[in-house]
Scaffold this motif. Structure first.
Motif, PDB file in Angstrom:
ATOM      1  N   GLY A 189       0.786  -1.225   0.000  1.00  0.00           N
ATOM      2  CA  GLY A 189       0.000   0.000   0.000  1.00  0.00           C
ATOM      3  C   GLY A 189       0.813   1.268   0.000  1.00  0.00           C
ATOM      4  N   LYS A 190       2.136   1.193  -0.287  1.00  0.00           N
ATOM      5  CA  LYS A 190       2.991   2.383  -0.193  1.00  0.00           C
ATOM      6  C   LYS A 190       2.590   3.464  -1.187  1.00  0.00           C
ATOM      7  N   ASN A 191       1.967   3.087  -2.316  1.00  0.00           N
ATOM      8  CA  ASN A 191       1.601   4.077  -3.329  1.00  0.00           C
ATOM      9  C   ASN A 191       0.097   4.340  -3.392  1.00  0.00           C
ATOM     10  N   MET A 192      -0.638   3.865  -2.393  1.00  0.00           N
ATOM     11  CA  MET A 192      -2.080   4.092  -2.382  1.00  0.00           C
ATOM     12  C   MET A 192      -2.376   5.532  -1.969  1.00  0.00           C
ATOM     13  N   GLN A 193      -3.135   6.246  -2.791  1.00  0.00           N
ATOM     14  CA  GLN A 193      -3.509   7.609  -2.441  1.00  0.00           C
ATOM     15  C   GLN A 193      -4.471   7.605  -1.256  1.00  0.00           C
ATOM     16  N   THR A 194      -4.398   8.649  -0.442  1.00  0.00           N
ATOM     17  CA  THR A 194      -5.328   8.778   0.666  1.00  0.00           C
ATOM     18  C   THR A 194      -6.667   9.294   0.148  1.00  0.00           C
ATOM     19  N   LYS A 195      -7.676   9.231   0.999  1.00  0.00           N
ATOM     20  CA  LYS A 195      -8.993   9.747   0.619  1.00  0.00           C
ATOM     21  C   LYS A 195      -8.907  11.240   0.320  1.00  0.00           C
ATOM     22  N   PHE A 196      -8.135  11.971   1.136  1.00  0.00           N
ATOM     23  CA  PHE A 196      -7.999  13.407   0.916  1.00  0.00           C
ATOM     24  C   PHE A 196      -7.354  13.683  -0.439  1.00  0.00           C
ATOM     25  N   GLN A 197      -6.346  12.904  -0.793  1.00  0.00           N
ATOM     26  CA  GLN A 197      -5.688  13.079  -2.089  1.00  0.00           C
ATOM     27  C   GLN A 197      -6.653  12.758  -3.217  1.00  0.00           C
ATOM     28  N   ARG A 198      -7.419  11.682  -3.063  1.00  0.00           N
ATOM     29  CA  ARG A 198      -8.415  11.315  -4.071  1.00  0.00           C
ATOM     30  C   ARG A 198      -9.412  12.445  -4.288  1.00  0.00           C
ATOM     31  N   ASP A 199      -9.926  12.975  -3.179  1.00  0.00           N
ATOM     32  CA  ASP A 199     -10.929  14.040  -3.274  1.00  0.00           C
ATOM     33  C   ASP A 199     -10.342  15.324  -3.865  1.00  0.00           C
ATOM     34  N   SER A 200      -9.063  15.579  -3.586  1.00  0.00           N
ATOM     35  CA  SER A 200      -8.423  16.777  -4.136  1.00  0.00           C
ATOM     36  C   SER A 200      -8.362  16.725  -5.654  1.00  0.00           C
ATOM     37  N   VAL A 201      -8.272  15.521  -6.194  1.00  0.00           N
ATOM     38  CA  VAL A 201      -8.195  15.345  -7.640  1.00  0.00           C
ATOM     39  C   VAL A 201      -9.580  15.373  -8.277  1.00  0.00           C
ATOM     40  N   LEU A 202     -10.585  14.877  -7.571  1.00  0.00           N
ATOM     41  CA  LEU A 202     -11.906  14.701  -8.175  1.00  0.00           C
ATOM     42  C   LEU A 202     -12.911  15.811  -7.882  1.00  0.00           C
ATOM     43  N   LYS A 203     -12.664  16.597  -6.854  1.00  0.00           N
ATOM     44  CA  LYS A 203     -13.676  17.583  -6.462  1.00  0.00           C
ATOM     45  C   LYS A 203     -13.232  19.009  -6.777  1.00  0.00           C
ATOM     46  N   ASP A 204     -14.177  19.797  -7.252  1.00  0.00           N
ATOM     47  CA  ASP A 204     -13.934  21.222  -7.465  1.00  0.00           C
ATOM     48  C   ASP A 204     -13.979  21.940  -6.117  1.00  0.00           C
ATOM     49  N   PRO A 205     -13.290  23.066  -5.964  1.00  0.00           N
ATOM     50  CA  PRO A 205     -12.587  23.809  -7.025  1.00  0.00           C
ATOM     51  C   PRO A 205     -11.181  23.291  -7.321  1.00  0.00           C
ATOM     52  N   ASN A 206     -10.664  22.338  -6.482  1.00  0.00           N
ATOM     53  CA  ASN A 206      -9.272  21.932  -6.681  1.00  0.00           C
ATOM     54  C   ASN A 206      -9.068  21.192  -7.994  1.00  0.00           C
ATOM     55  N   LYS A 207     -10.046  20.379  -8.395  1.00  0.00           N
ATOM     56  CA  LYS A 207      -9.913  19.659  -9.670  1.00  0.00           C
ATOM     57  C   LYS A 207      -9.724  20.637 -10.819  1.00  0.00           C
ATOM     58  N   GLN A 208     -10.548  21.682 -10.846  1.00  0.00           N
ATOM     59  CA  GLN A 208     -10.445  22.653 -11.924  1.00  0.00           C
ATOM     60  C   GLN A 208      -9.121  23.403 -11.854  1.00  0.00           C
ATOM     61  N   ARG A 209      -8.645  23.639 -10.636  1.00  0.00           N
ATOM     62  CA  ARG A 209      -7.352  24.310 -10.477  1.00  0.00           C
ATOM     63  C   ARG A 209      -6.240  23.476 -11.101  1.00  0.00           C
ATOM     64  N   LEU A 210      -6.268  22.169 -10.881  1.00  0.00           N
ATOM     65  CA  LEU A 210      -5.253  21.287 -11.450  1.00  0.00           C
ATOM     66  C   LEU A 210      -5.314  21.281 -12.977  1.00  0.00           C
ATOM     67  N   LEU A 211      -6.521  21.250 -13.508  1.00  0.00           N
ATOM     68  CA  LEU A 211      -6.683  21.256 -14.967  1.00  0.00           C
ATOM     69  C   LEU A 211      -6.222  22.589 -15.554  1.00  0.00           C
ATOM     70  N   ASP A 212      -6.508  23.683 -14.847  1.00  0.00           N
ATOM     71  CA  ASP A 212      -6.093  25.006 -15.327  1.00  0.00           C
ATOM     72  C   ASP A 212      -4.567  25.140 -15.325  1.00  0.00           C
ATOM     73  N   VAL A 213      -3.939  24.605 -14.302  1.00  0.00           N
ATOM     74  CA  VAL A 213      -2.488  24.675 -14.197  1.00  0.00           C
ATOM     75  C   VAL A 213      -1.829  23.925 -15.353  1.00  0.00           C
ATOM     76  N   TYR A 214      -2.411  22.794 -15.712  1.00  0.00           N
ATOM     77  CA  TYR A 214      -1.836  21.979 -16.797  1.00  0.00           C
ATOM     78  C   TYR A 214      -1.987  22.661 -18.158  1.00  0.00           C
ATOM     79  N   ASP A 215      -3.162  23.225 -18.399  1.00  0.00           N
ATOM     80  CA  ASP A 215      -3.440  24.046 -19.588  1.00  0.00           C
ATOM     81  C   ASP A 215      -2.907  23.451 -20.888  1.00  0.00           C
ATOM     82  N   ASP A 216      -3.295  22.216 -21.175  1.00  0.00           N
ATOM     83  CA  ASP A 216      -2.964  21.555 -22.441  1.00  0.00           C
ATOM     84  C   ASP A 216      -1.459  21.443 -22.666  1.00  0.00           C
TER      85      ASP A 216
END
Length: 683
Positions: A189-216
């Motif tokens: 389980g050393k590389n298993m994401q935590t629930k908080f990490q999972r939610d940070s990726v899937l829930k707005d506004p943080n999800k949109q922030r990550l997508l905006d930072v990447y910007d294609d």
């Protein structure tokens, strides 16, 4: 007495109002004193340590004034200036505040005493996690009192070692670095994401922030996102001074962070090339440095080369400071020992085709670097941000709170068994030679006879067991004995899994995850003899296991246990020979070729390379991996061929006979050693 040192700073940060402990604040220091007593530290150490924190040394009045102007010291803070002890108020001429004793008395009379129940609730880990909404690692292995005192004492000495160049915020980050637990490079389980990490990726506004930072993945836009994440301004001198206050081992590790494969080993970003007023060239990690040299197009000149490298280490530390010690993706506090350099646009991402040289230089670049938790780095890999979000949605979105609690429990219990598995393997060896940290080796029998003061520091595995340089399966261990050891170890894991699998609330997917936890006693036997468990993969970035199935490793140890003791060294020799063989460029499917675009009239460098490492062994058209390197699959095949083709040497009673004969293995072990020949037949 043992305790978890990481709790000290966490507890201190929790008790103070703003979560930012301040050694010049009397109330904050009182909280620290209470915490140190609670953890059972000796009274003398606590007195000396707190005194060291609250009394700052300055070589002269000028140094004091410079520091005081920047940090606004409290008048009651004790200072030593040129060997004379006084207070900051007296040294600066400010009006003295009420003395410390009055403040302490006032605090005692106005703060109501807490009941035992209130205190217990206050320090309960689960309550704290729920209140702060962040991960708190309360289950790390306990550290010794000696380590705690050493770490805290070092910090006391380093608080003002830079003569005022290190800010309070940076000092706290240095403190975190000192007590951060070491990274777990292995374990269930050393590389298993935590629930908080999972939610940070899937829930707005943080999800949109990550997508905006990447910007294609447009380099200039990505850099804007990177600079927004790394927004804290830090001078180069502060980076250097605070870096020098870090544990030496951590400094060394930072120098190799984000290492890419052999093909681009000379392209690592190590800093910006600058020149001082006297024309002397130097490397800086600060992209704002006005002395950075630029080419005819106005592009900053960059120092590139191999790793590890100290300038790279300084850059990693700068990024950590610029992020304020926070994870780039979640905003959580980073554990310094368990963070990775993240290429925001994956270094090997091929969404727009195979990476070109320009892609390589844009991605292996300060403008594309952030730091995040290792689990997120390992989950994202080279995926684009949209693909990463989709991957997490597909694989983790349905996991509930109970899943994370349950799997933390399962993995935690399984990881507790790992050191015992390593010890079982070592106990089955004859004279063991341990690796000494920094180089050299020592026999276990010699090491055990030494006093604690004489014993050299040993290199340890992730589970705390000494690393082995050399050993051989004991002459007392035959095939029956080794099978019994395997069975006993597997039984322990099976009993653990059975305990969790009996829980009717666990669904099928969770049960599959639990069933995947197995003993790795076979691989531990191989490593216990000082043999490598894997080899350098085609990219040159990672070490890949020669098999994902522990039965493969068990079978080798099993057949070794079936030959006379004097022949067991032959088995070790062919294993090492097999590893060397599959690490060759030929087997890995890569070749160093002359670069047709090389210009001999220009300086050789990343943009003008004389040679390139190219893939020459690819999957054919029509294959689902068509065009991609198939060196890893070839390594797997070639290792098996090498071992199976090995013969007893000339002069041996069995000269010319197979050394490792799979037909003599139990059927359960044979399959892992078979491979397909050039005709496609399984042999």
């Amino acid at each position: 007495m043992k305790f978890n040192i990481n709790k000290i700073l966490s507890e201190w940060a929790y008790r103070v109002d703003d979560g930012q402990p301040d050694v010049t604040n009397t109330d904050h220091v009182n909280h620290l004193r209470e915490i140190l007593y609670k953890f059972g530290l000796p009274h003398k150490f606590i007195v000396d340590y707190v005194h060291g924190l609250t009394e700052v040394d300055f070589p002269d009045q000028a140094a004091f004034k410079k520091y005081d102007a920047k940090h606004k010291m409290r008048p009651t803070t004790k200072v030593t200036i040129g060997g004379k002890t006084t207070t900051a108020g007296e040294a600066s001429g400010k009006k003295k505040e009420k003395d410390t004793e009055d403040t302490e008395d006032k605090t005692k009379t106005t703060t109501p005493a807490k009941s035992p129940e209130e205190v217990e609730s206050h320090i309960d880990p689960k309550t704290r996690i729920q209140n702060l909404k962040v991960r708190a690692e309360w289950d790390f292995d306990a550290e010794t009192e000696e380590k705690a005192i050493k770490a805290l004492s070092h910090l006391a000495k380093k608080v003002d070692a830079s003569k005022g160049n290190i800010s309070e915020r940076t000092t706290k980050l240095v403190a975190l670095a000192w007590i951060s637990p070491a990274r777990k490079n292995s374990g269930y389980g050393k590389n298993m994401q935590t629930k908080f990490q999972r939610d940070s990726v899937l829930k707005d506004p943080n999800k949109q922030r990550l997508l905006d930072v990447y910007d294609d993945a447009i380099p200039k836009e990505v850099e804007k996102g990177v600079r927004a994440i790394r927004k804290r301004r830090v001078s180069e001198q502060e980076v250097i001074d605070s870096f020098n206050a870090l544990p030496p081992e951590l400094q060394k590790k930072f120098g190799g962070k984000g290492k890419v494969g052999d093909k681009n080993k000379n392209n690592h970003f190590r800093g910006y090339i600058a020149k001082d007023e006297g024309g002397k060239e130097y490397t800086t990690s600060d992209f704002r440095d006005p002395n950075i040299q630029k080419d005819e197009n106005g592009t900053p000149q960059i120092d590139r080369g191999t790793l590890p490298n100290k300038n790279r280490a300084l850059l990693i530390w700068r990024i950590y400071l610029e992020q304020g010690g926070m994870d780039a993706y979640t905003g959580e506090p980073l554990q310094v020992g368990d963070m990775d350099l993240e290429h925001l646009v994956g270094f090997n991402n091929s969404d727009k085709g195979p990476p070109t040289l320009d892609d390589v230089l844009n991605r292996e670049n300060d403008a594309n670097f952030v730091l995040c938790a290792s689990s997120m780095n390992q989950t994202k890999k080279d995926r684009s941000m949209p693909d990463y979000v989709e991957h997490v949605r597909k694989n983790e979105a349905d996991r509930d709170d109970e899943y994370y609690e349950r799997m933390d429990g399962v993995y935690g219990e399984a990881n507790k068994l790992k050191p015992a598995t390593e010890q079982r393997a070592l106990a089955s060896m004859d004279e063991v030679e341990y690796k000494i940290k920094g180089g050299g080796a020592i026999k276990k029998s010699e090491y055990d006879k030494m006093s604690d003061e004489e014993k050299p520091k040993l290199s340890l595995t992730d589970d705390g067991t000494p690393k082995t340089k050399s050993a051989t399966i004991s002459p007392n261990i035959d095939q029956n004995a080794i099978e019994l050891i395997f069975e006993q170890d597997e039984k322990i894991y099976d009993e653990l899994k059975g305990t969790f699998l009996e829980d009717e609330s666990i669904d099928k997917d969770d049960k599959d995850d639990i069933k995947s936890i197995n003993s790795k006693i076979g691989k531990k036997f191989i490593q216990g003899m000082g043999l490598p468990g894997g080899a350098k993969d085609p990219s040159g970035r990672r070490t890949a296991a020669v098999s994902s199935n522990d039965e493969f490793y068990k079978s080798f140890a099993y057949q070794m246990a079936g030959v006379p003791y004097e022949d067991r060294e032959l088995f070790k020799e062919i294993w090492r020979g097999g590893i060397r063989h599959i690490q060759t460029d030929e087997v890995r499917g890569v070749e160093k070729q002359e670069n047709p675009d090389f210009d001999p009239n220009k300086k050789e460098g990343p943009k003008n390379e004389k040679f390139k490492l190219v893939s020459v062994l690819n999957y054919p058209e029509g294959h689902k991996k068509a065009g991609k390197n198939r060196g890893k699959a070839n390594q797997t095949k070639e290792f098996r061929k090498f071992i199976r083709n090995a013969k007893y040497p000339e002069g041996h009673p069995k000269e010319g006979q197979p050394l490792f004969d799979i037909d003599k293995l139990p059927k359960k072990y044979q399959k892992g050693w078979r491979y397909k020949n050039d005709k496609g037949e399984e042999v």
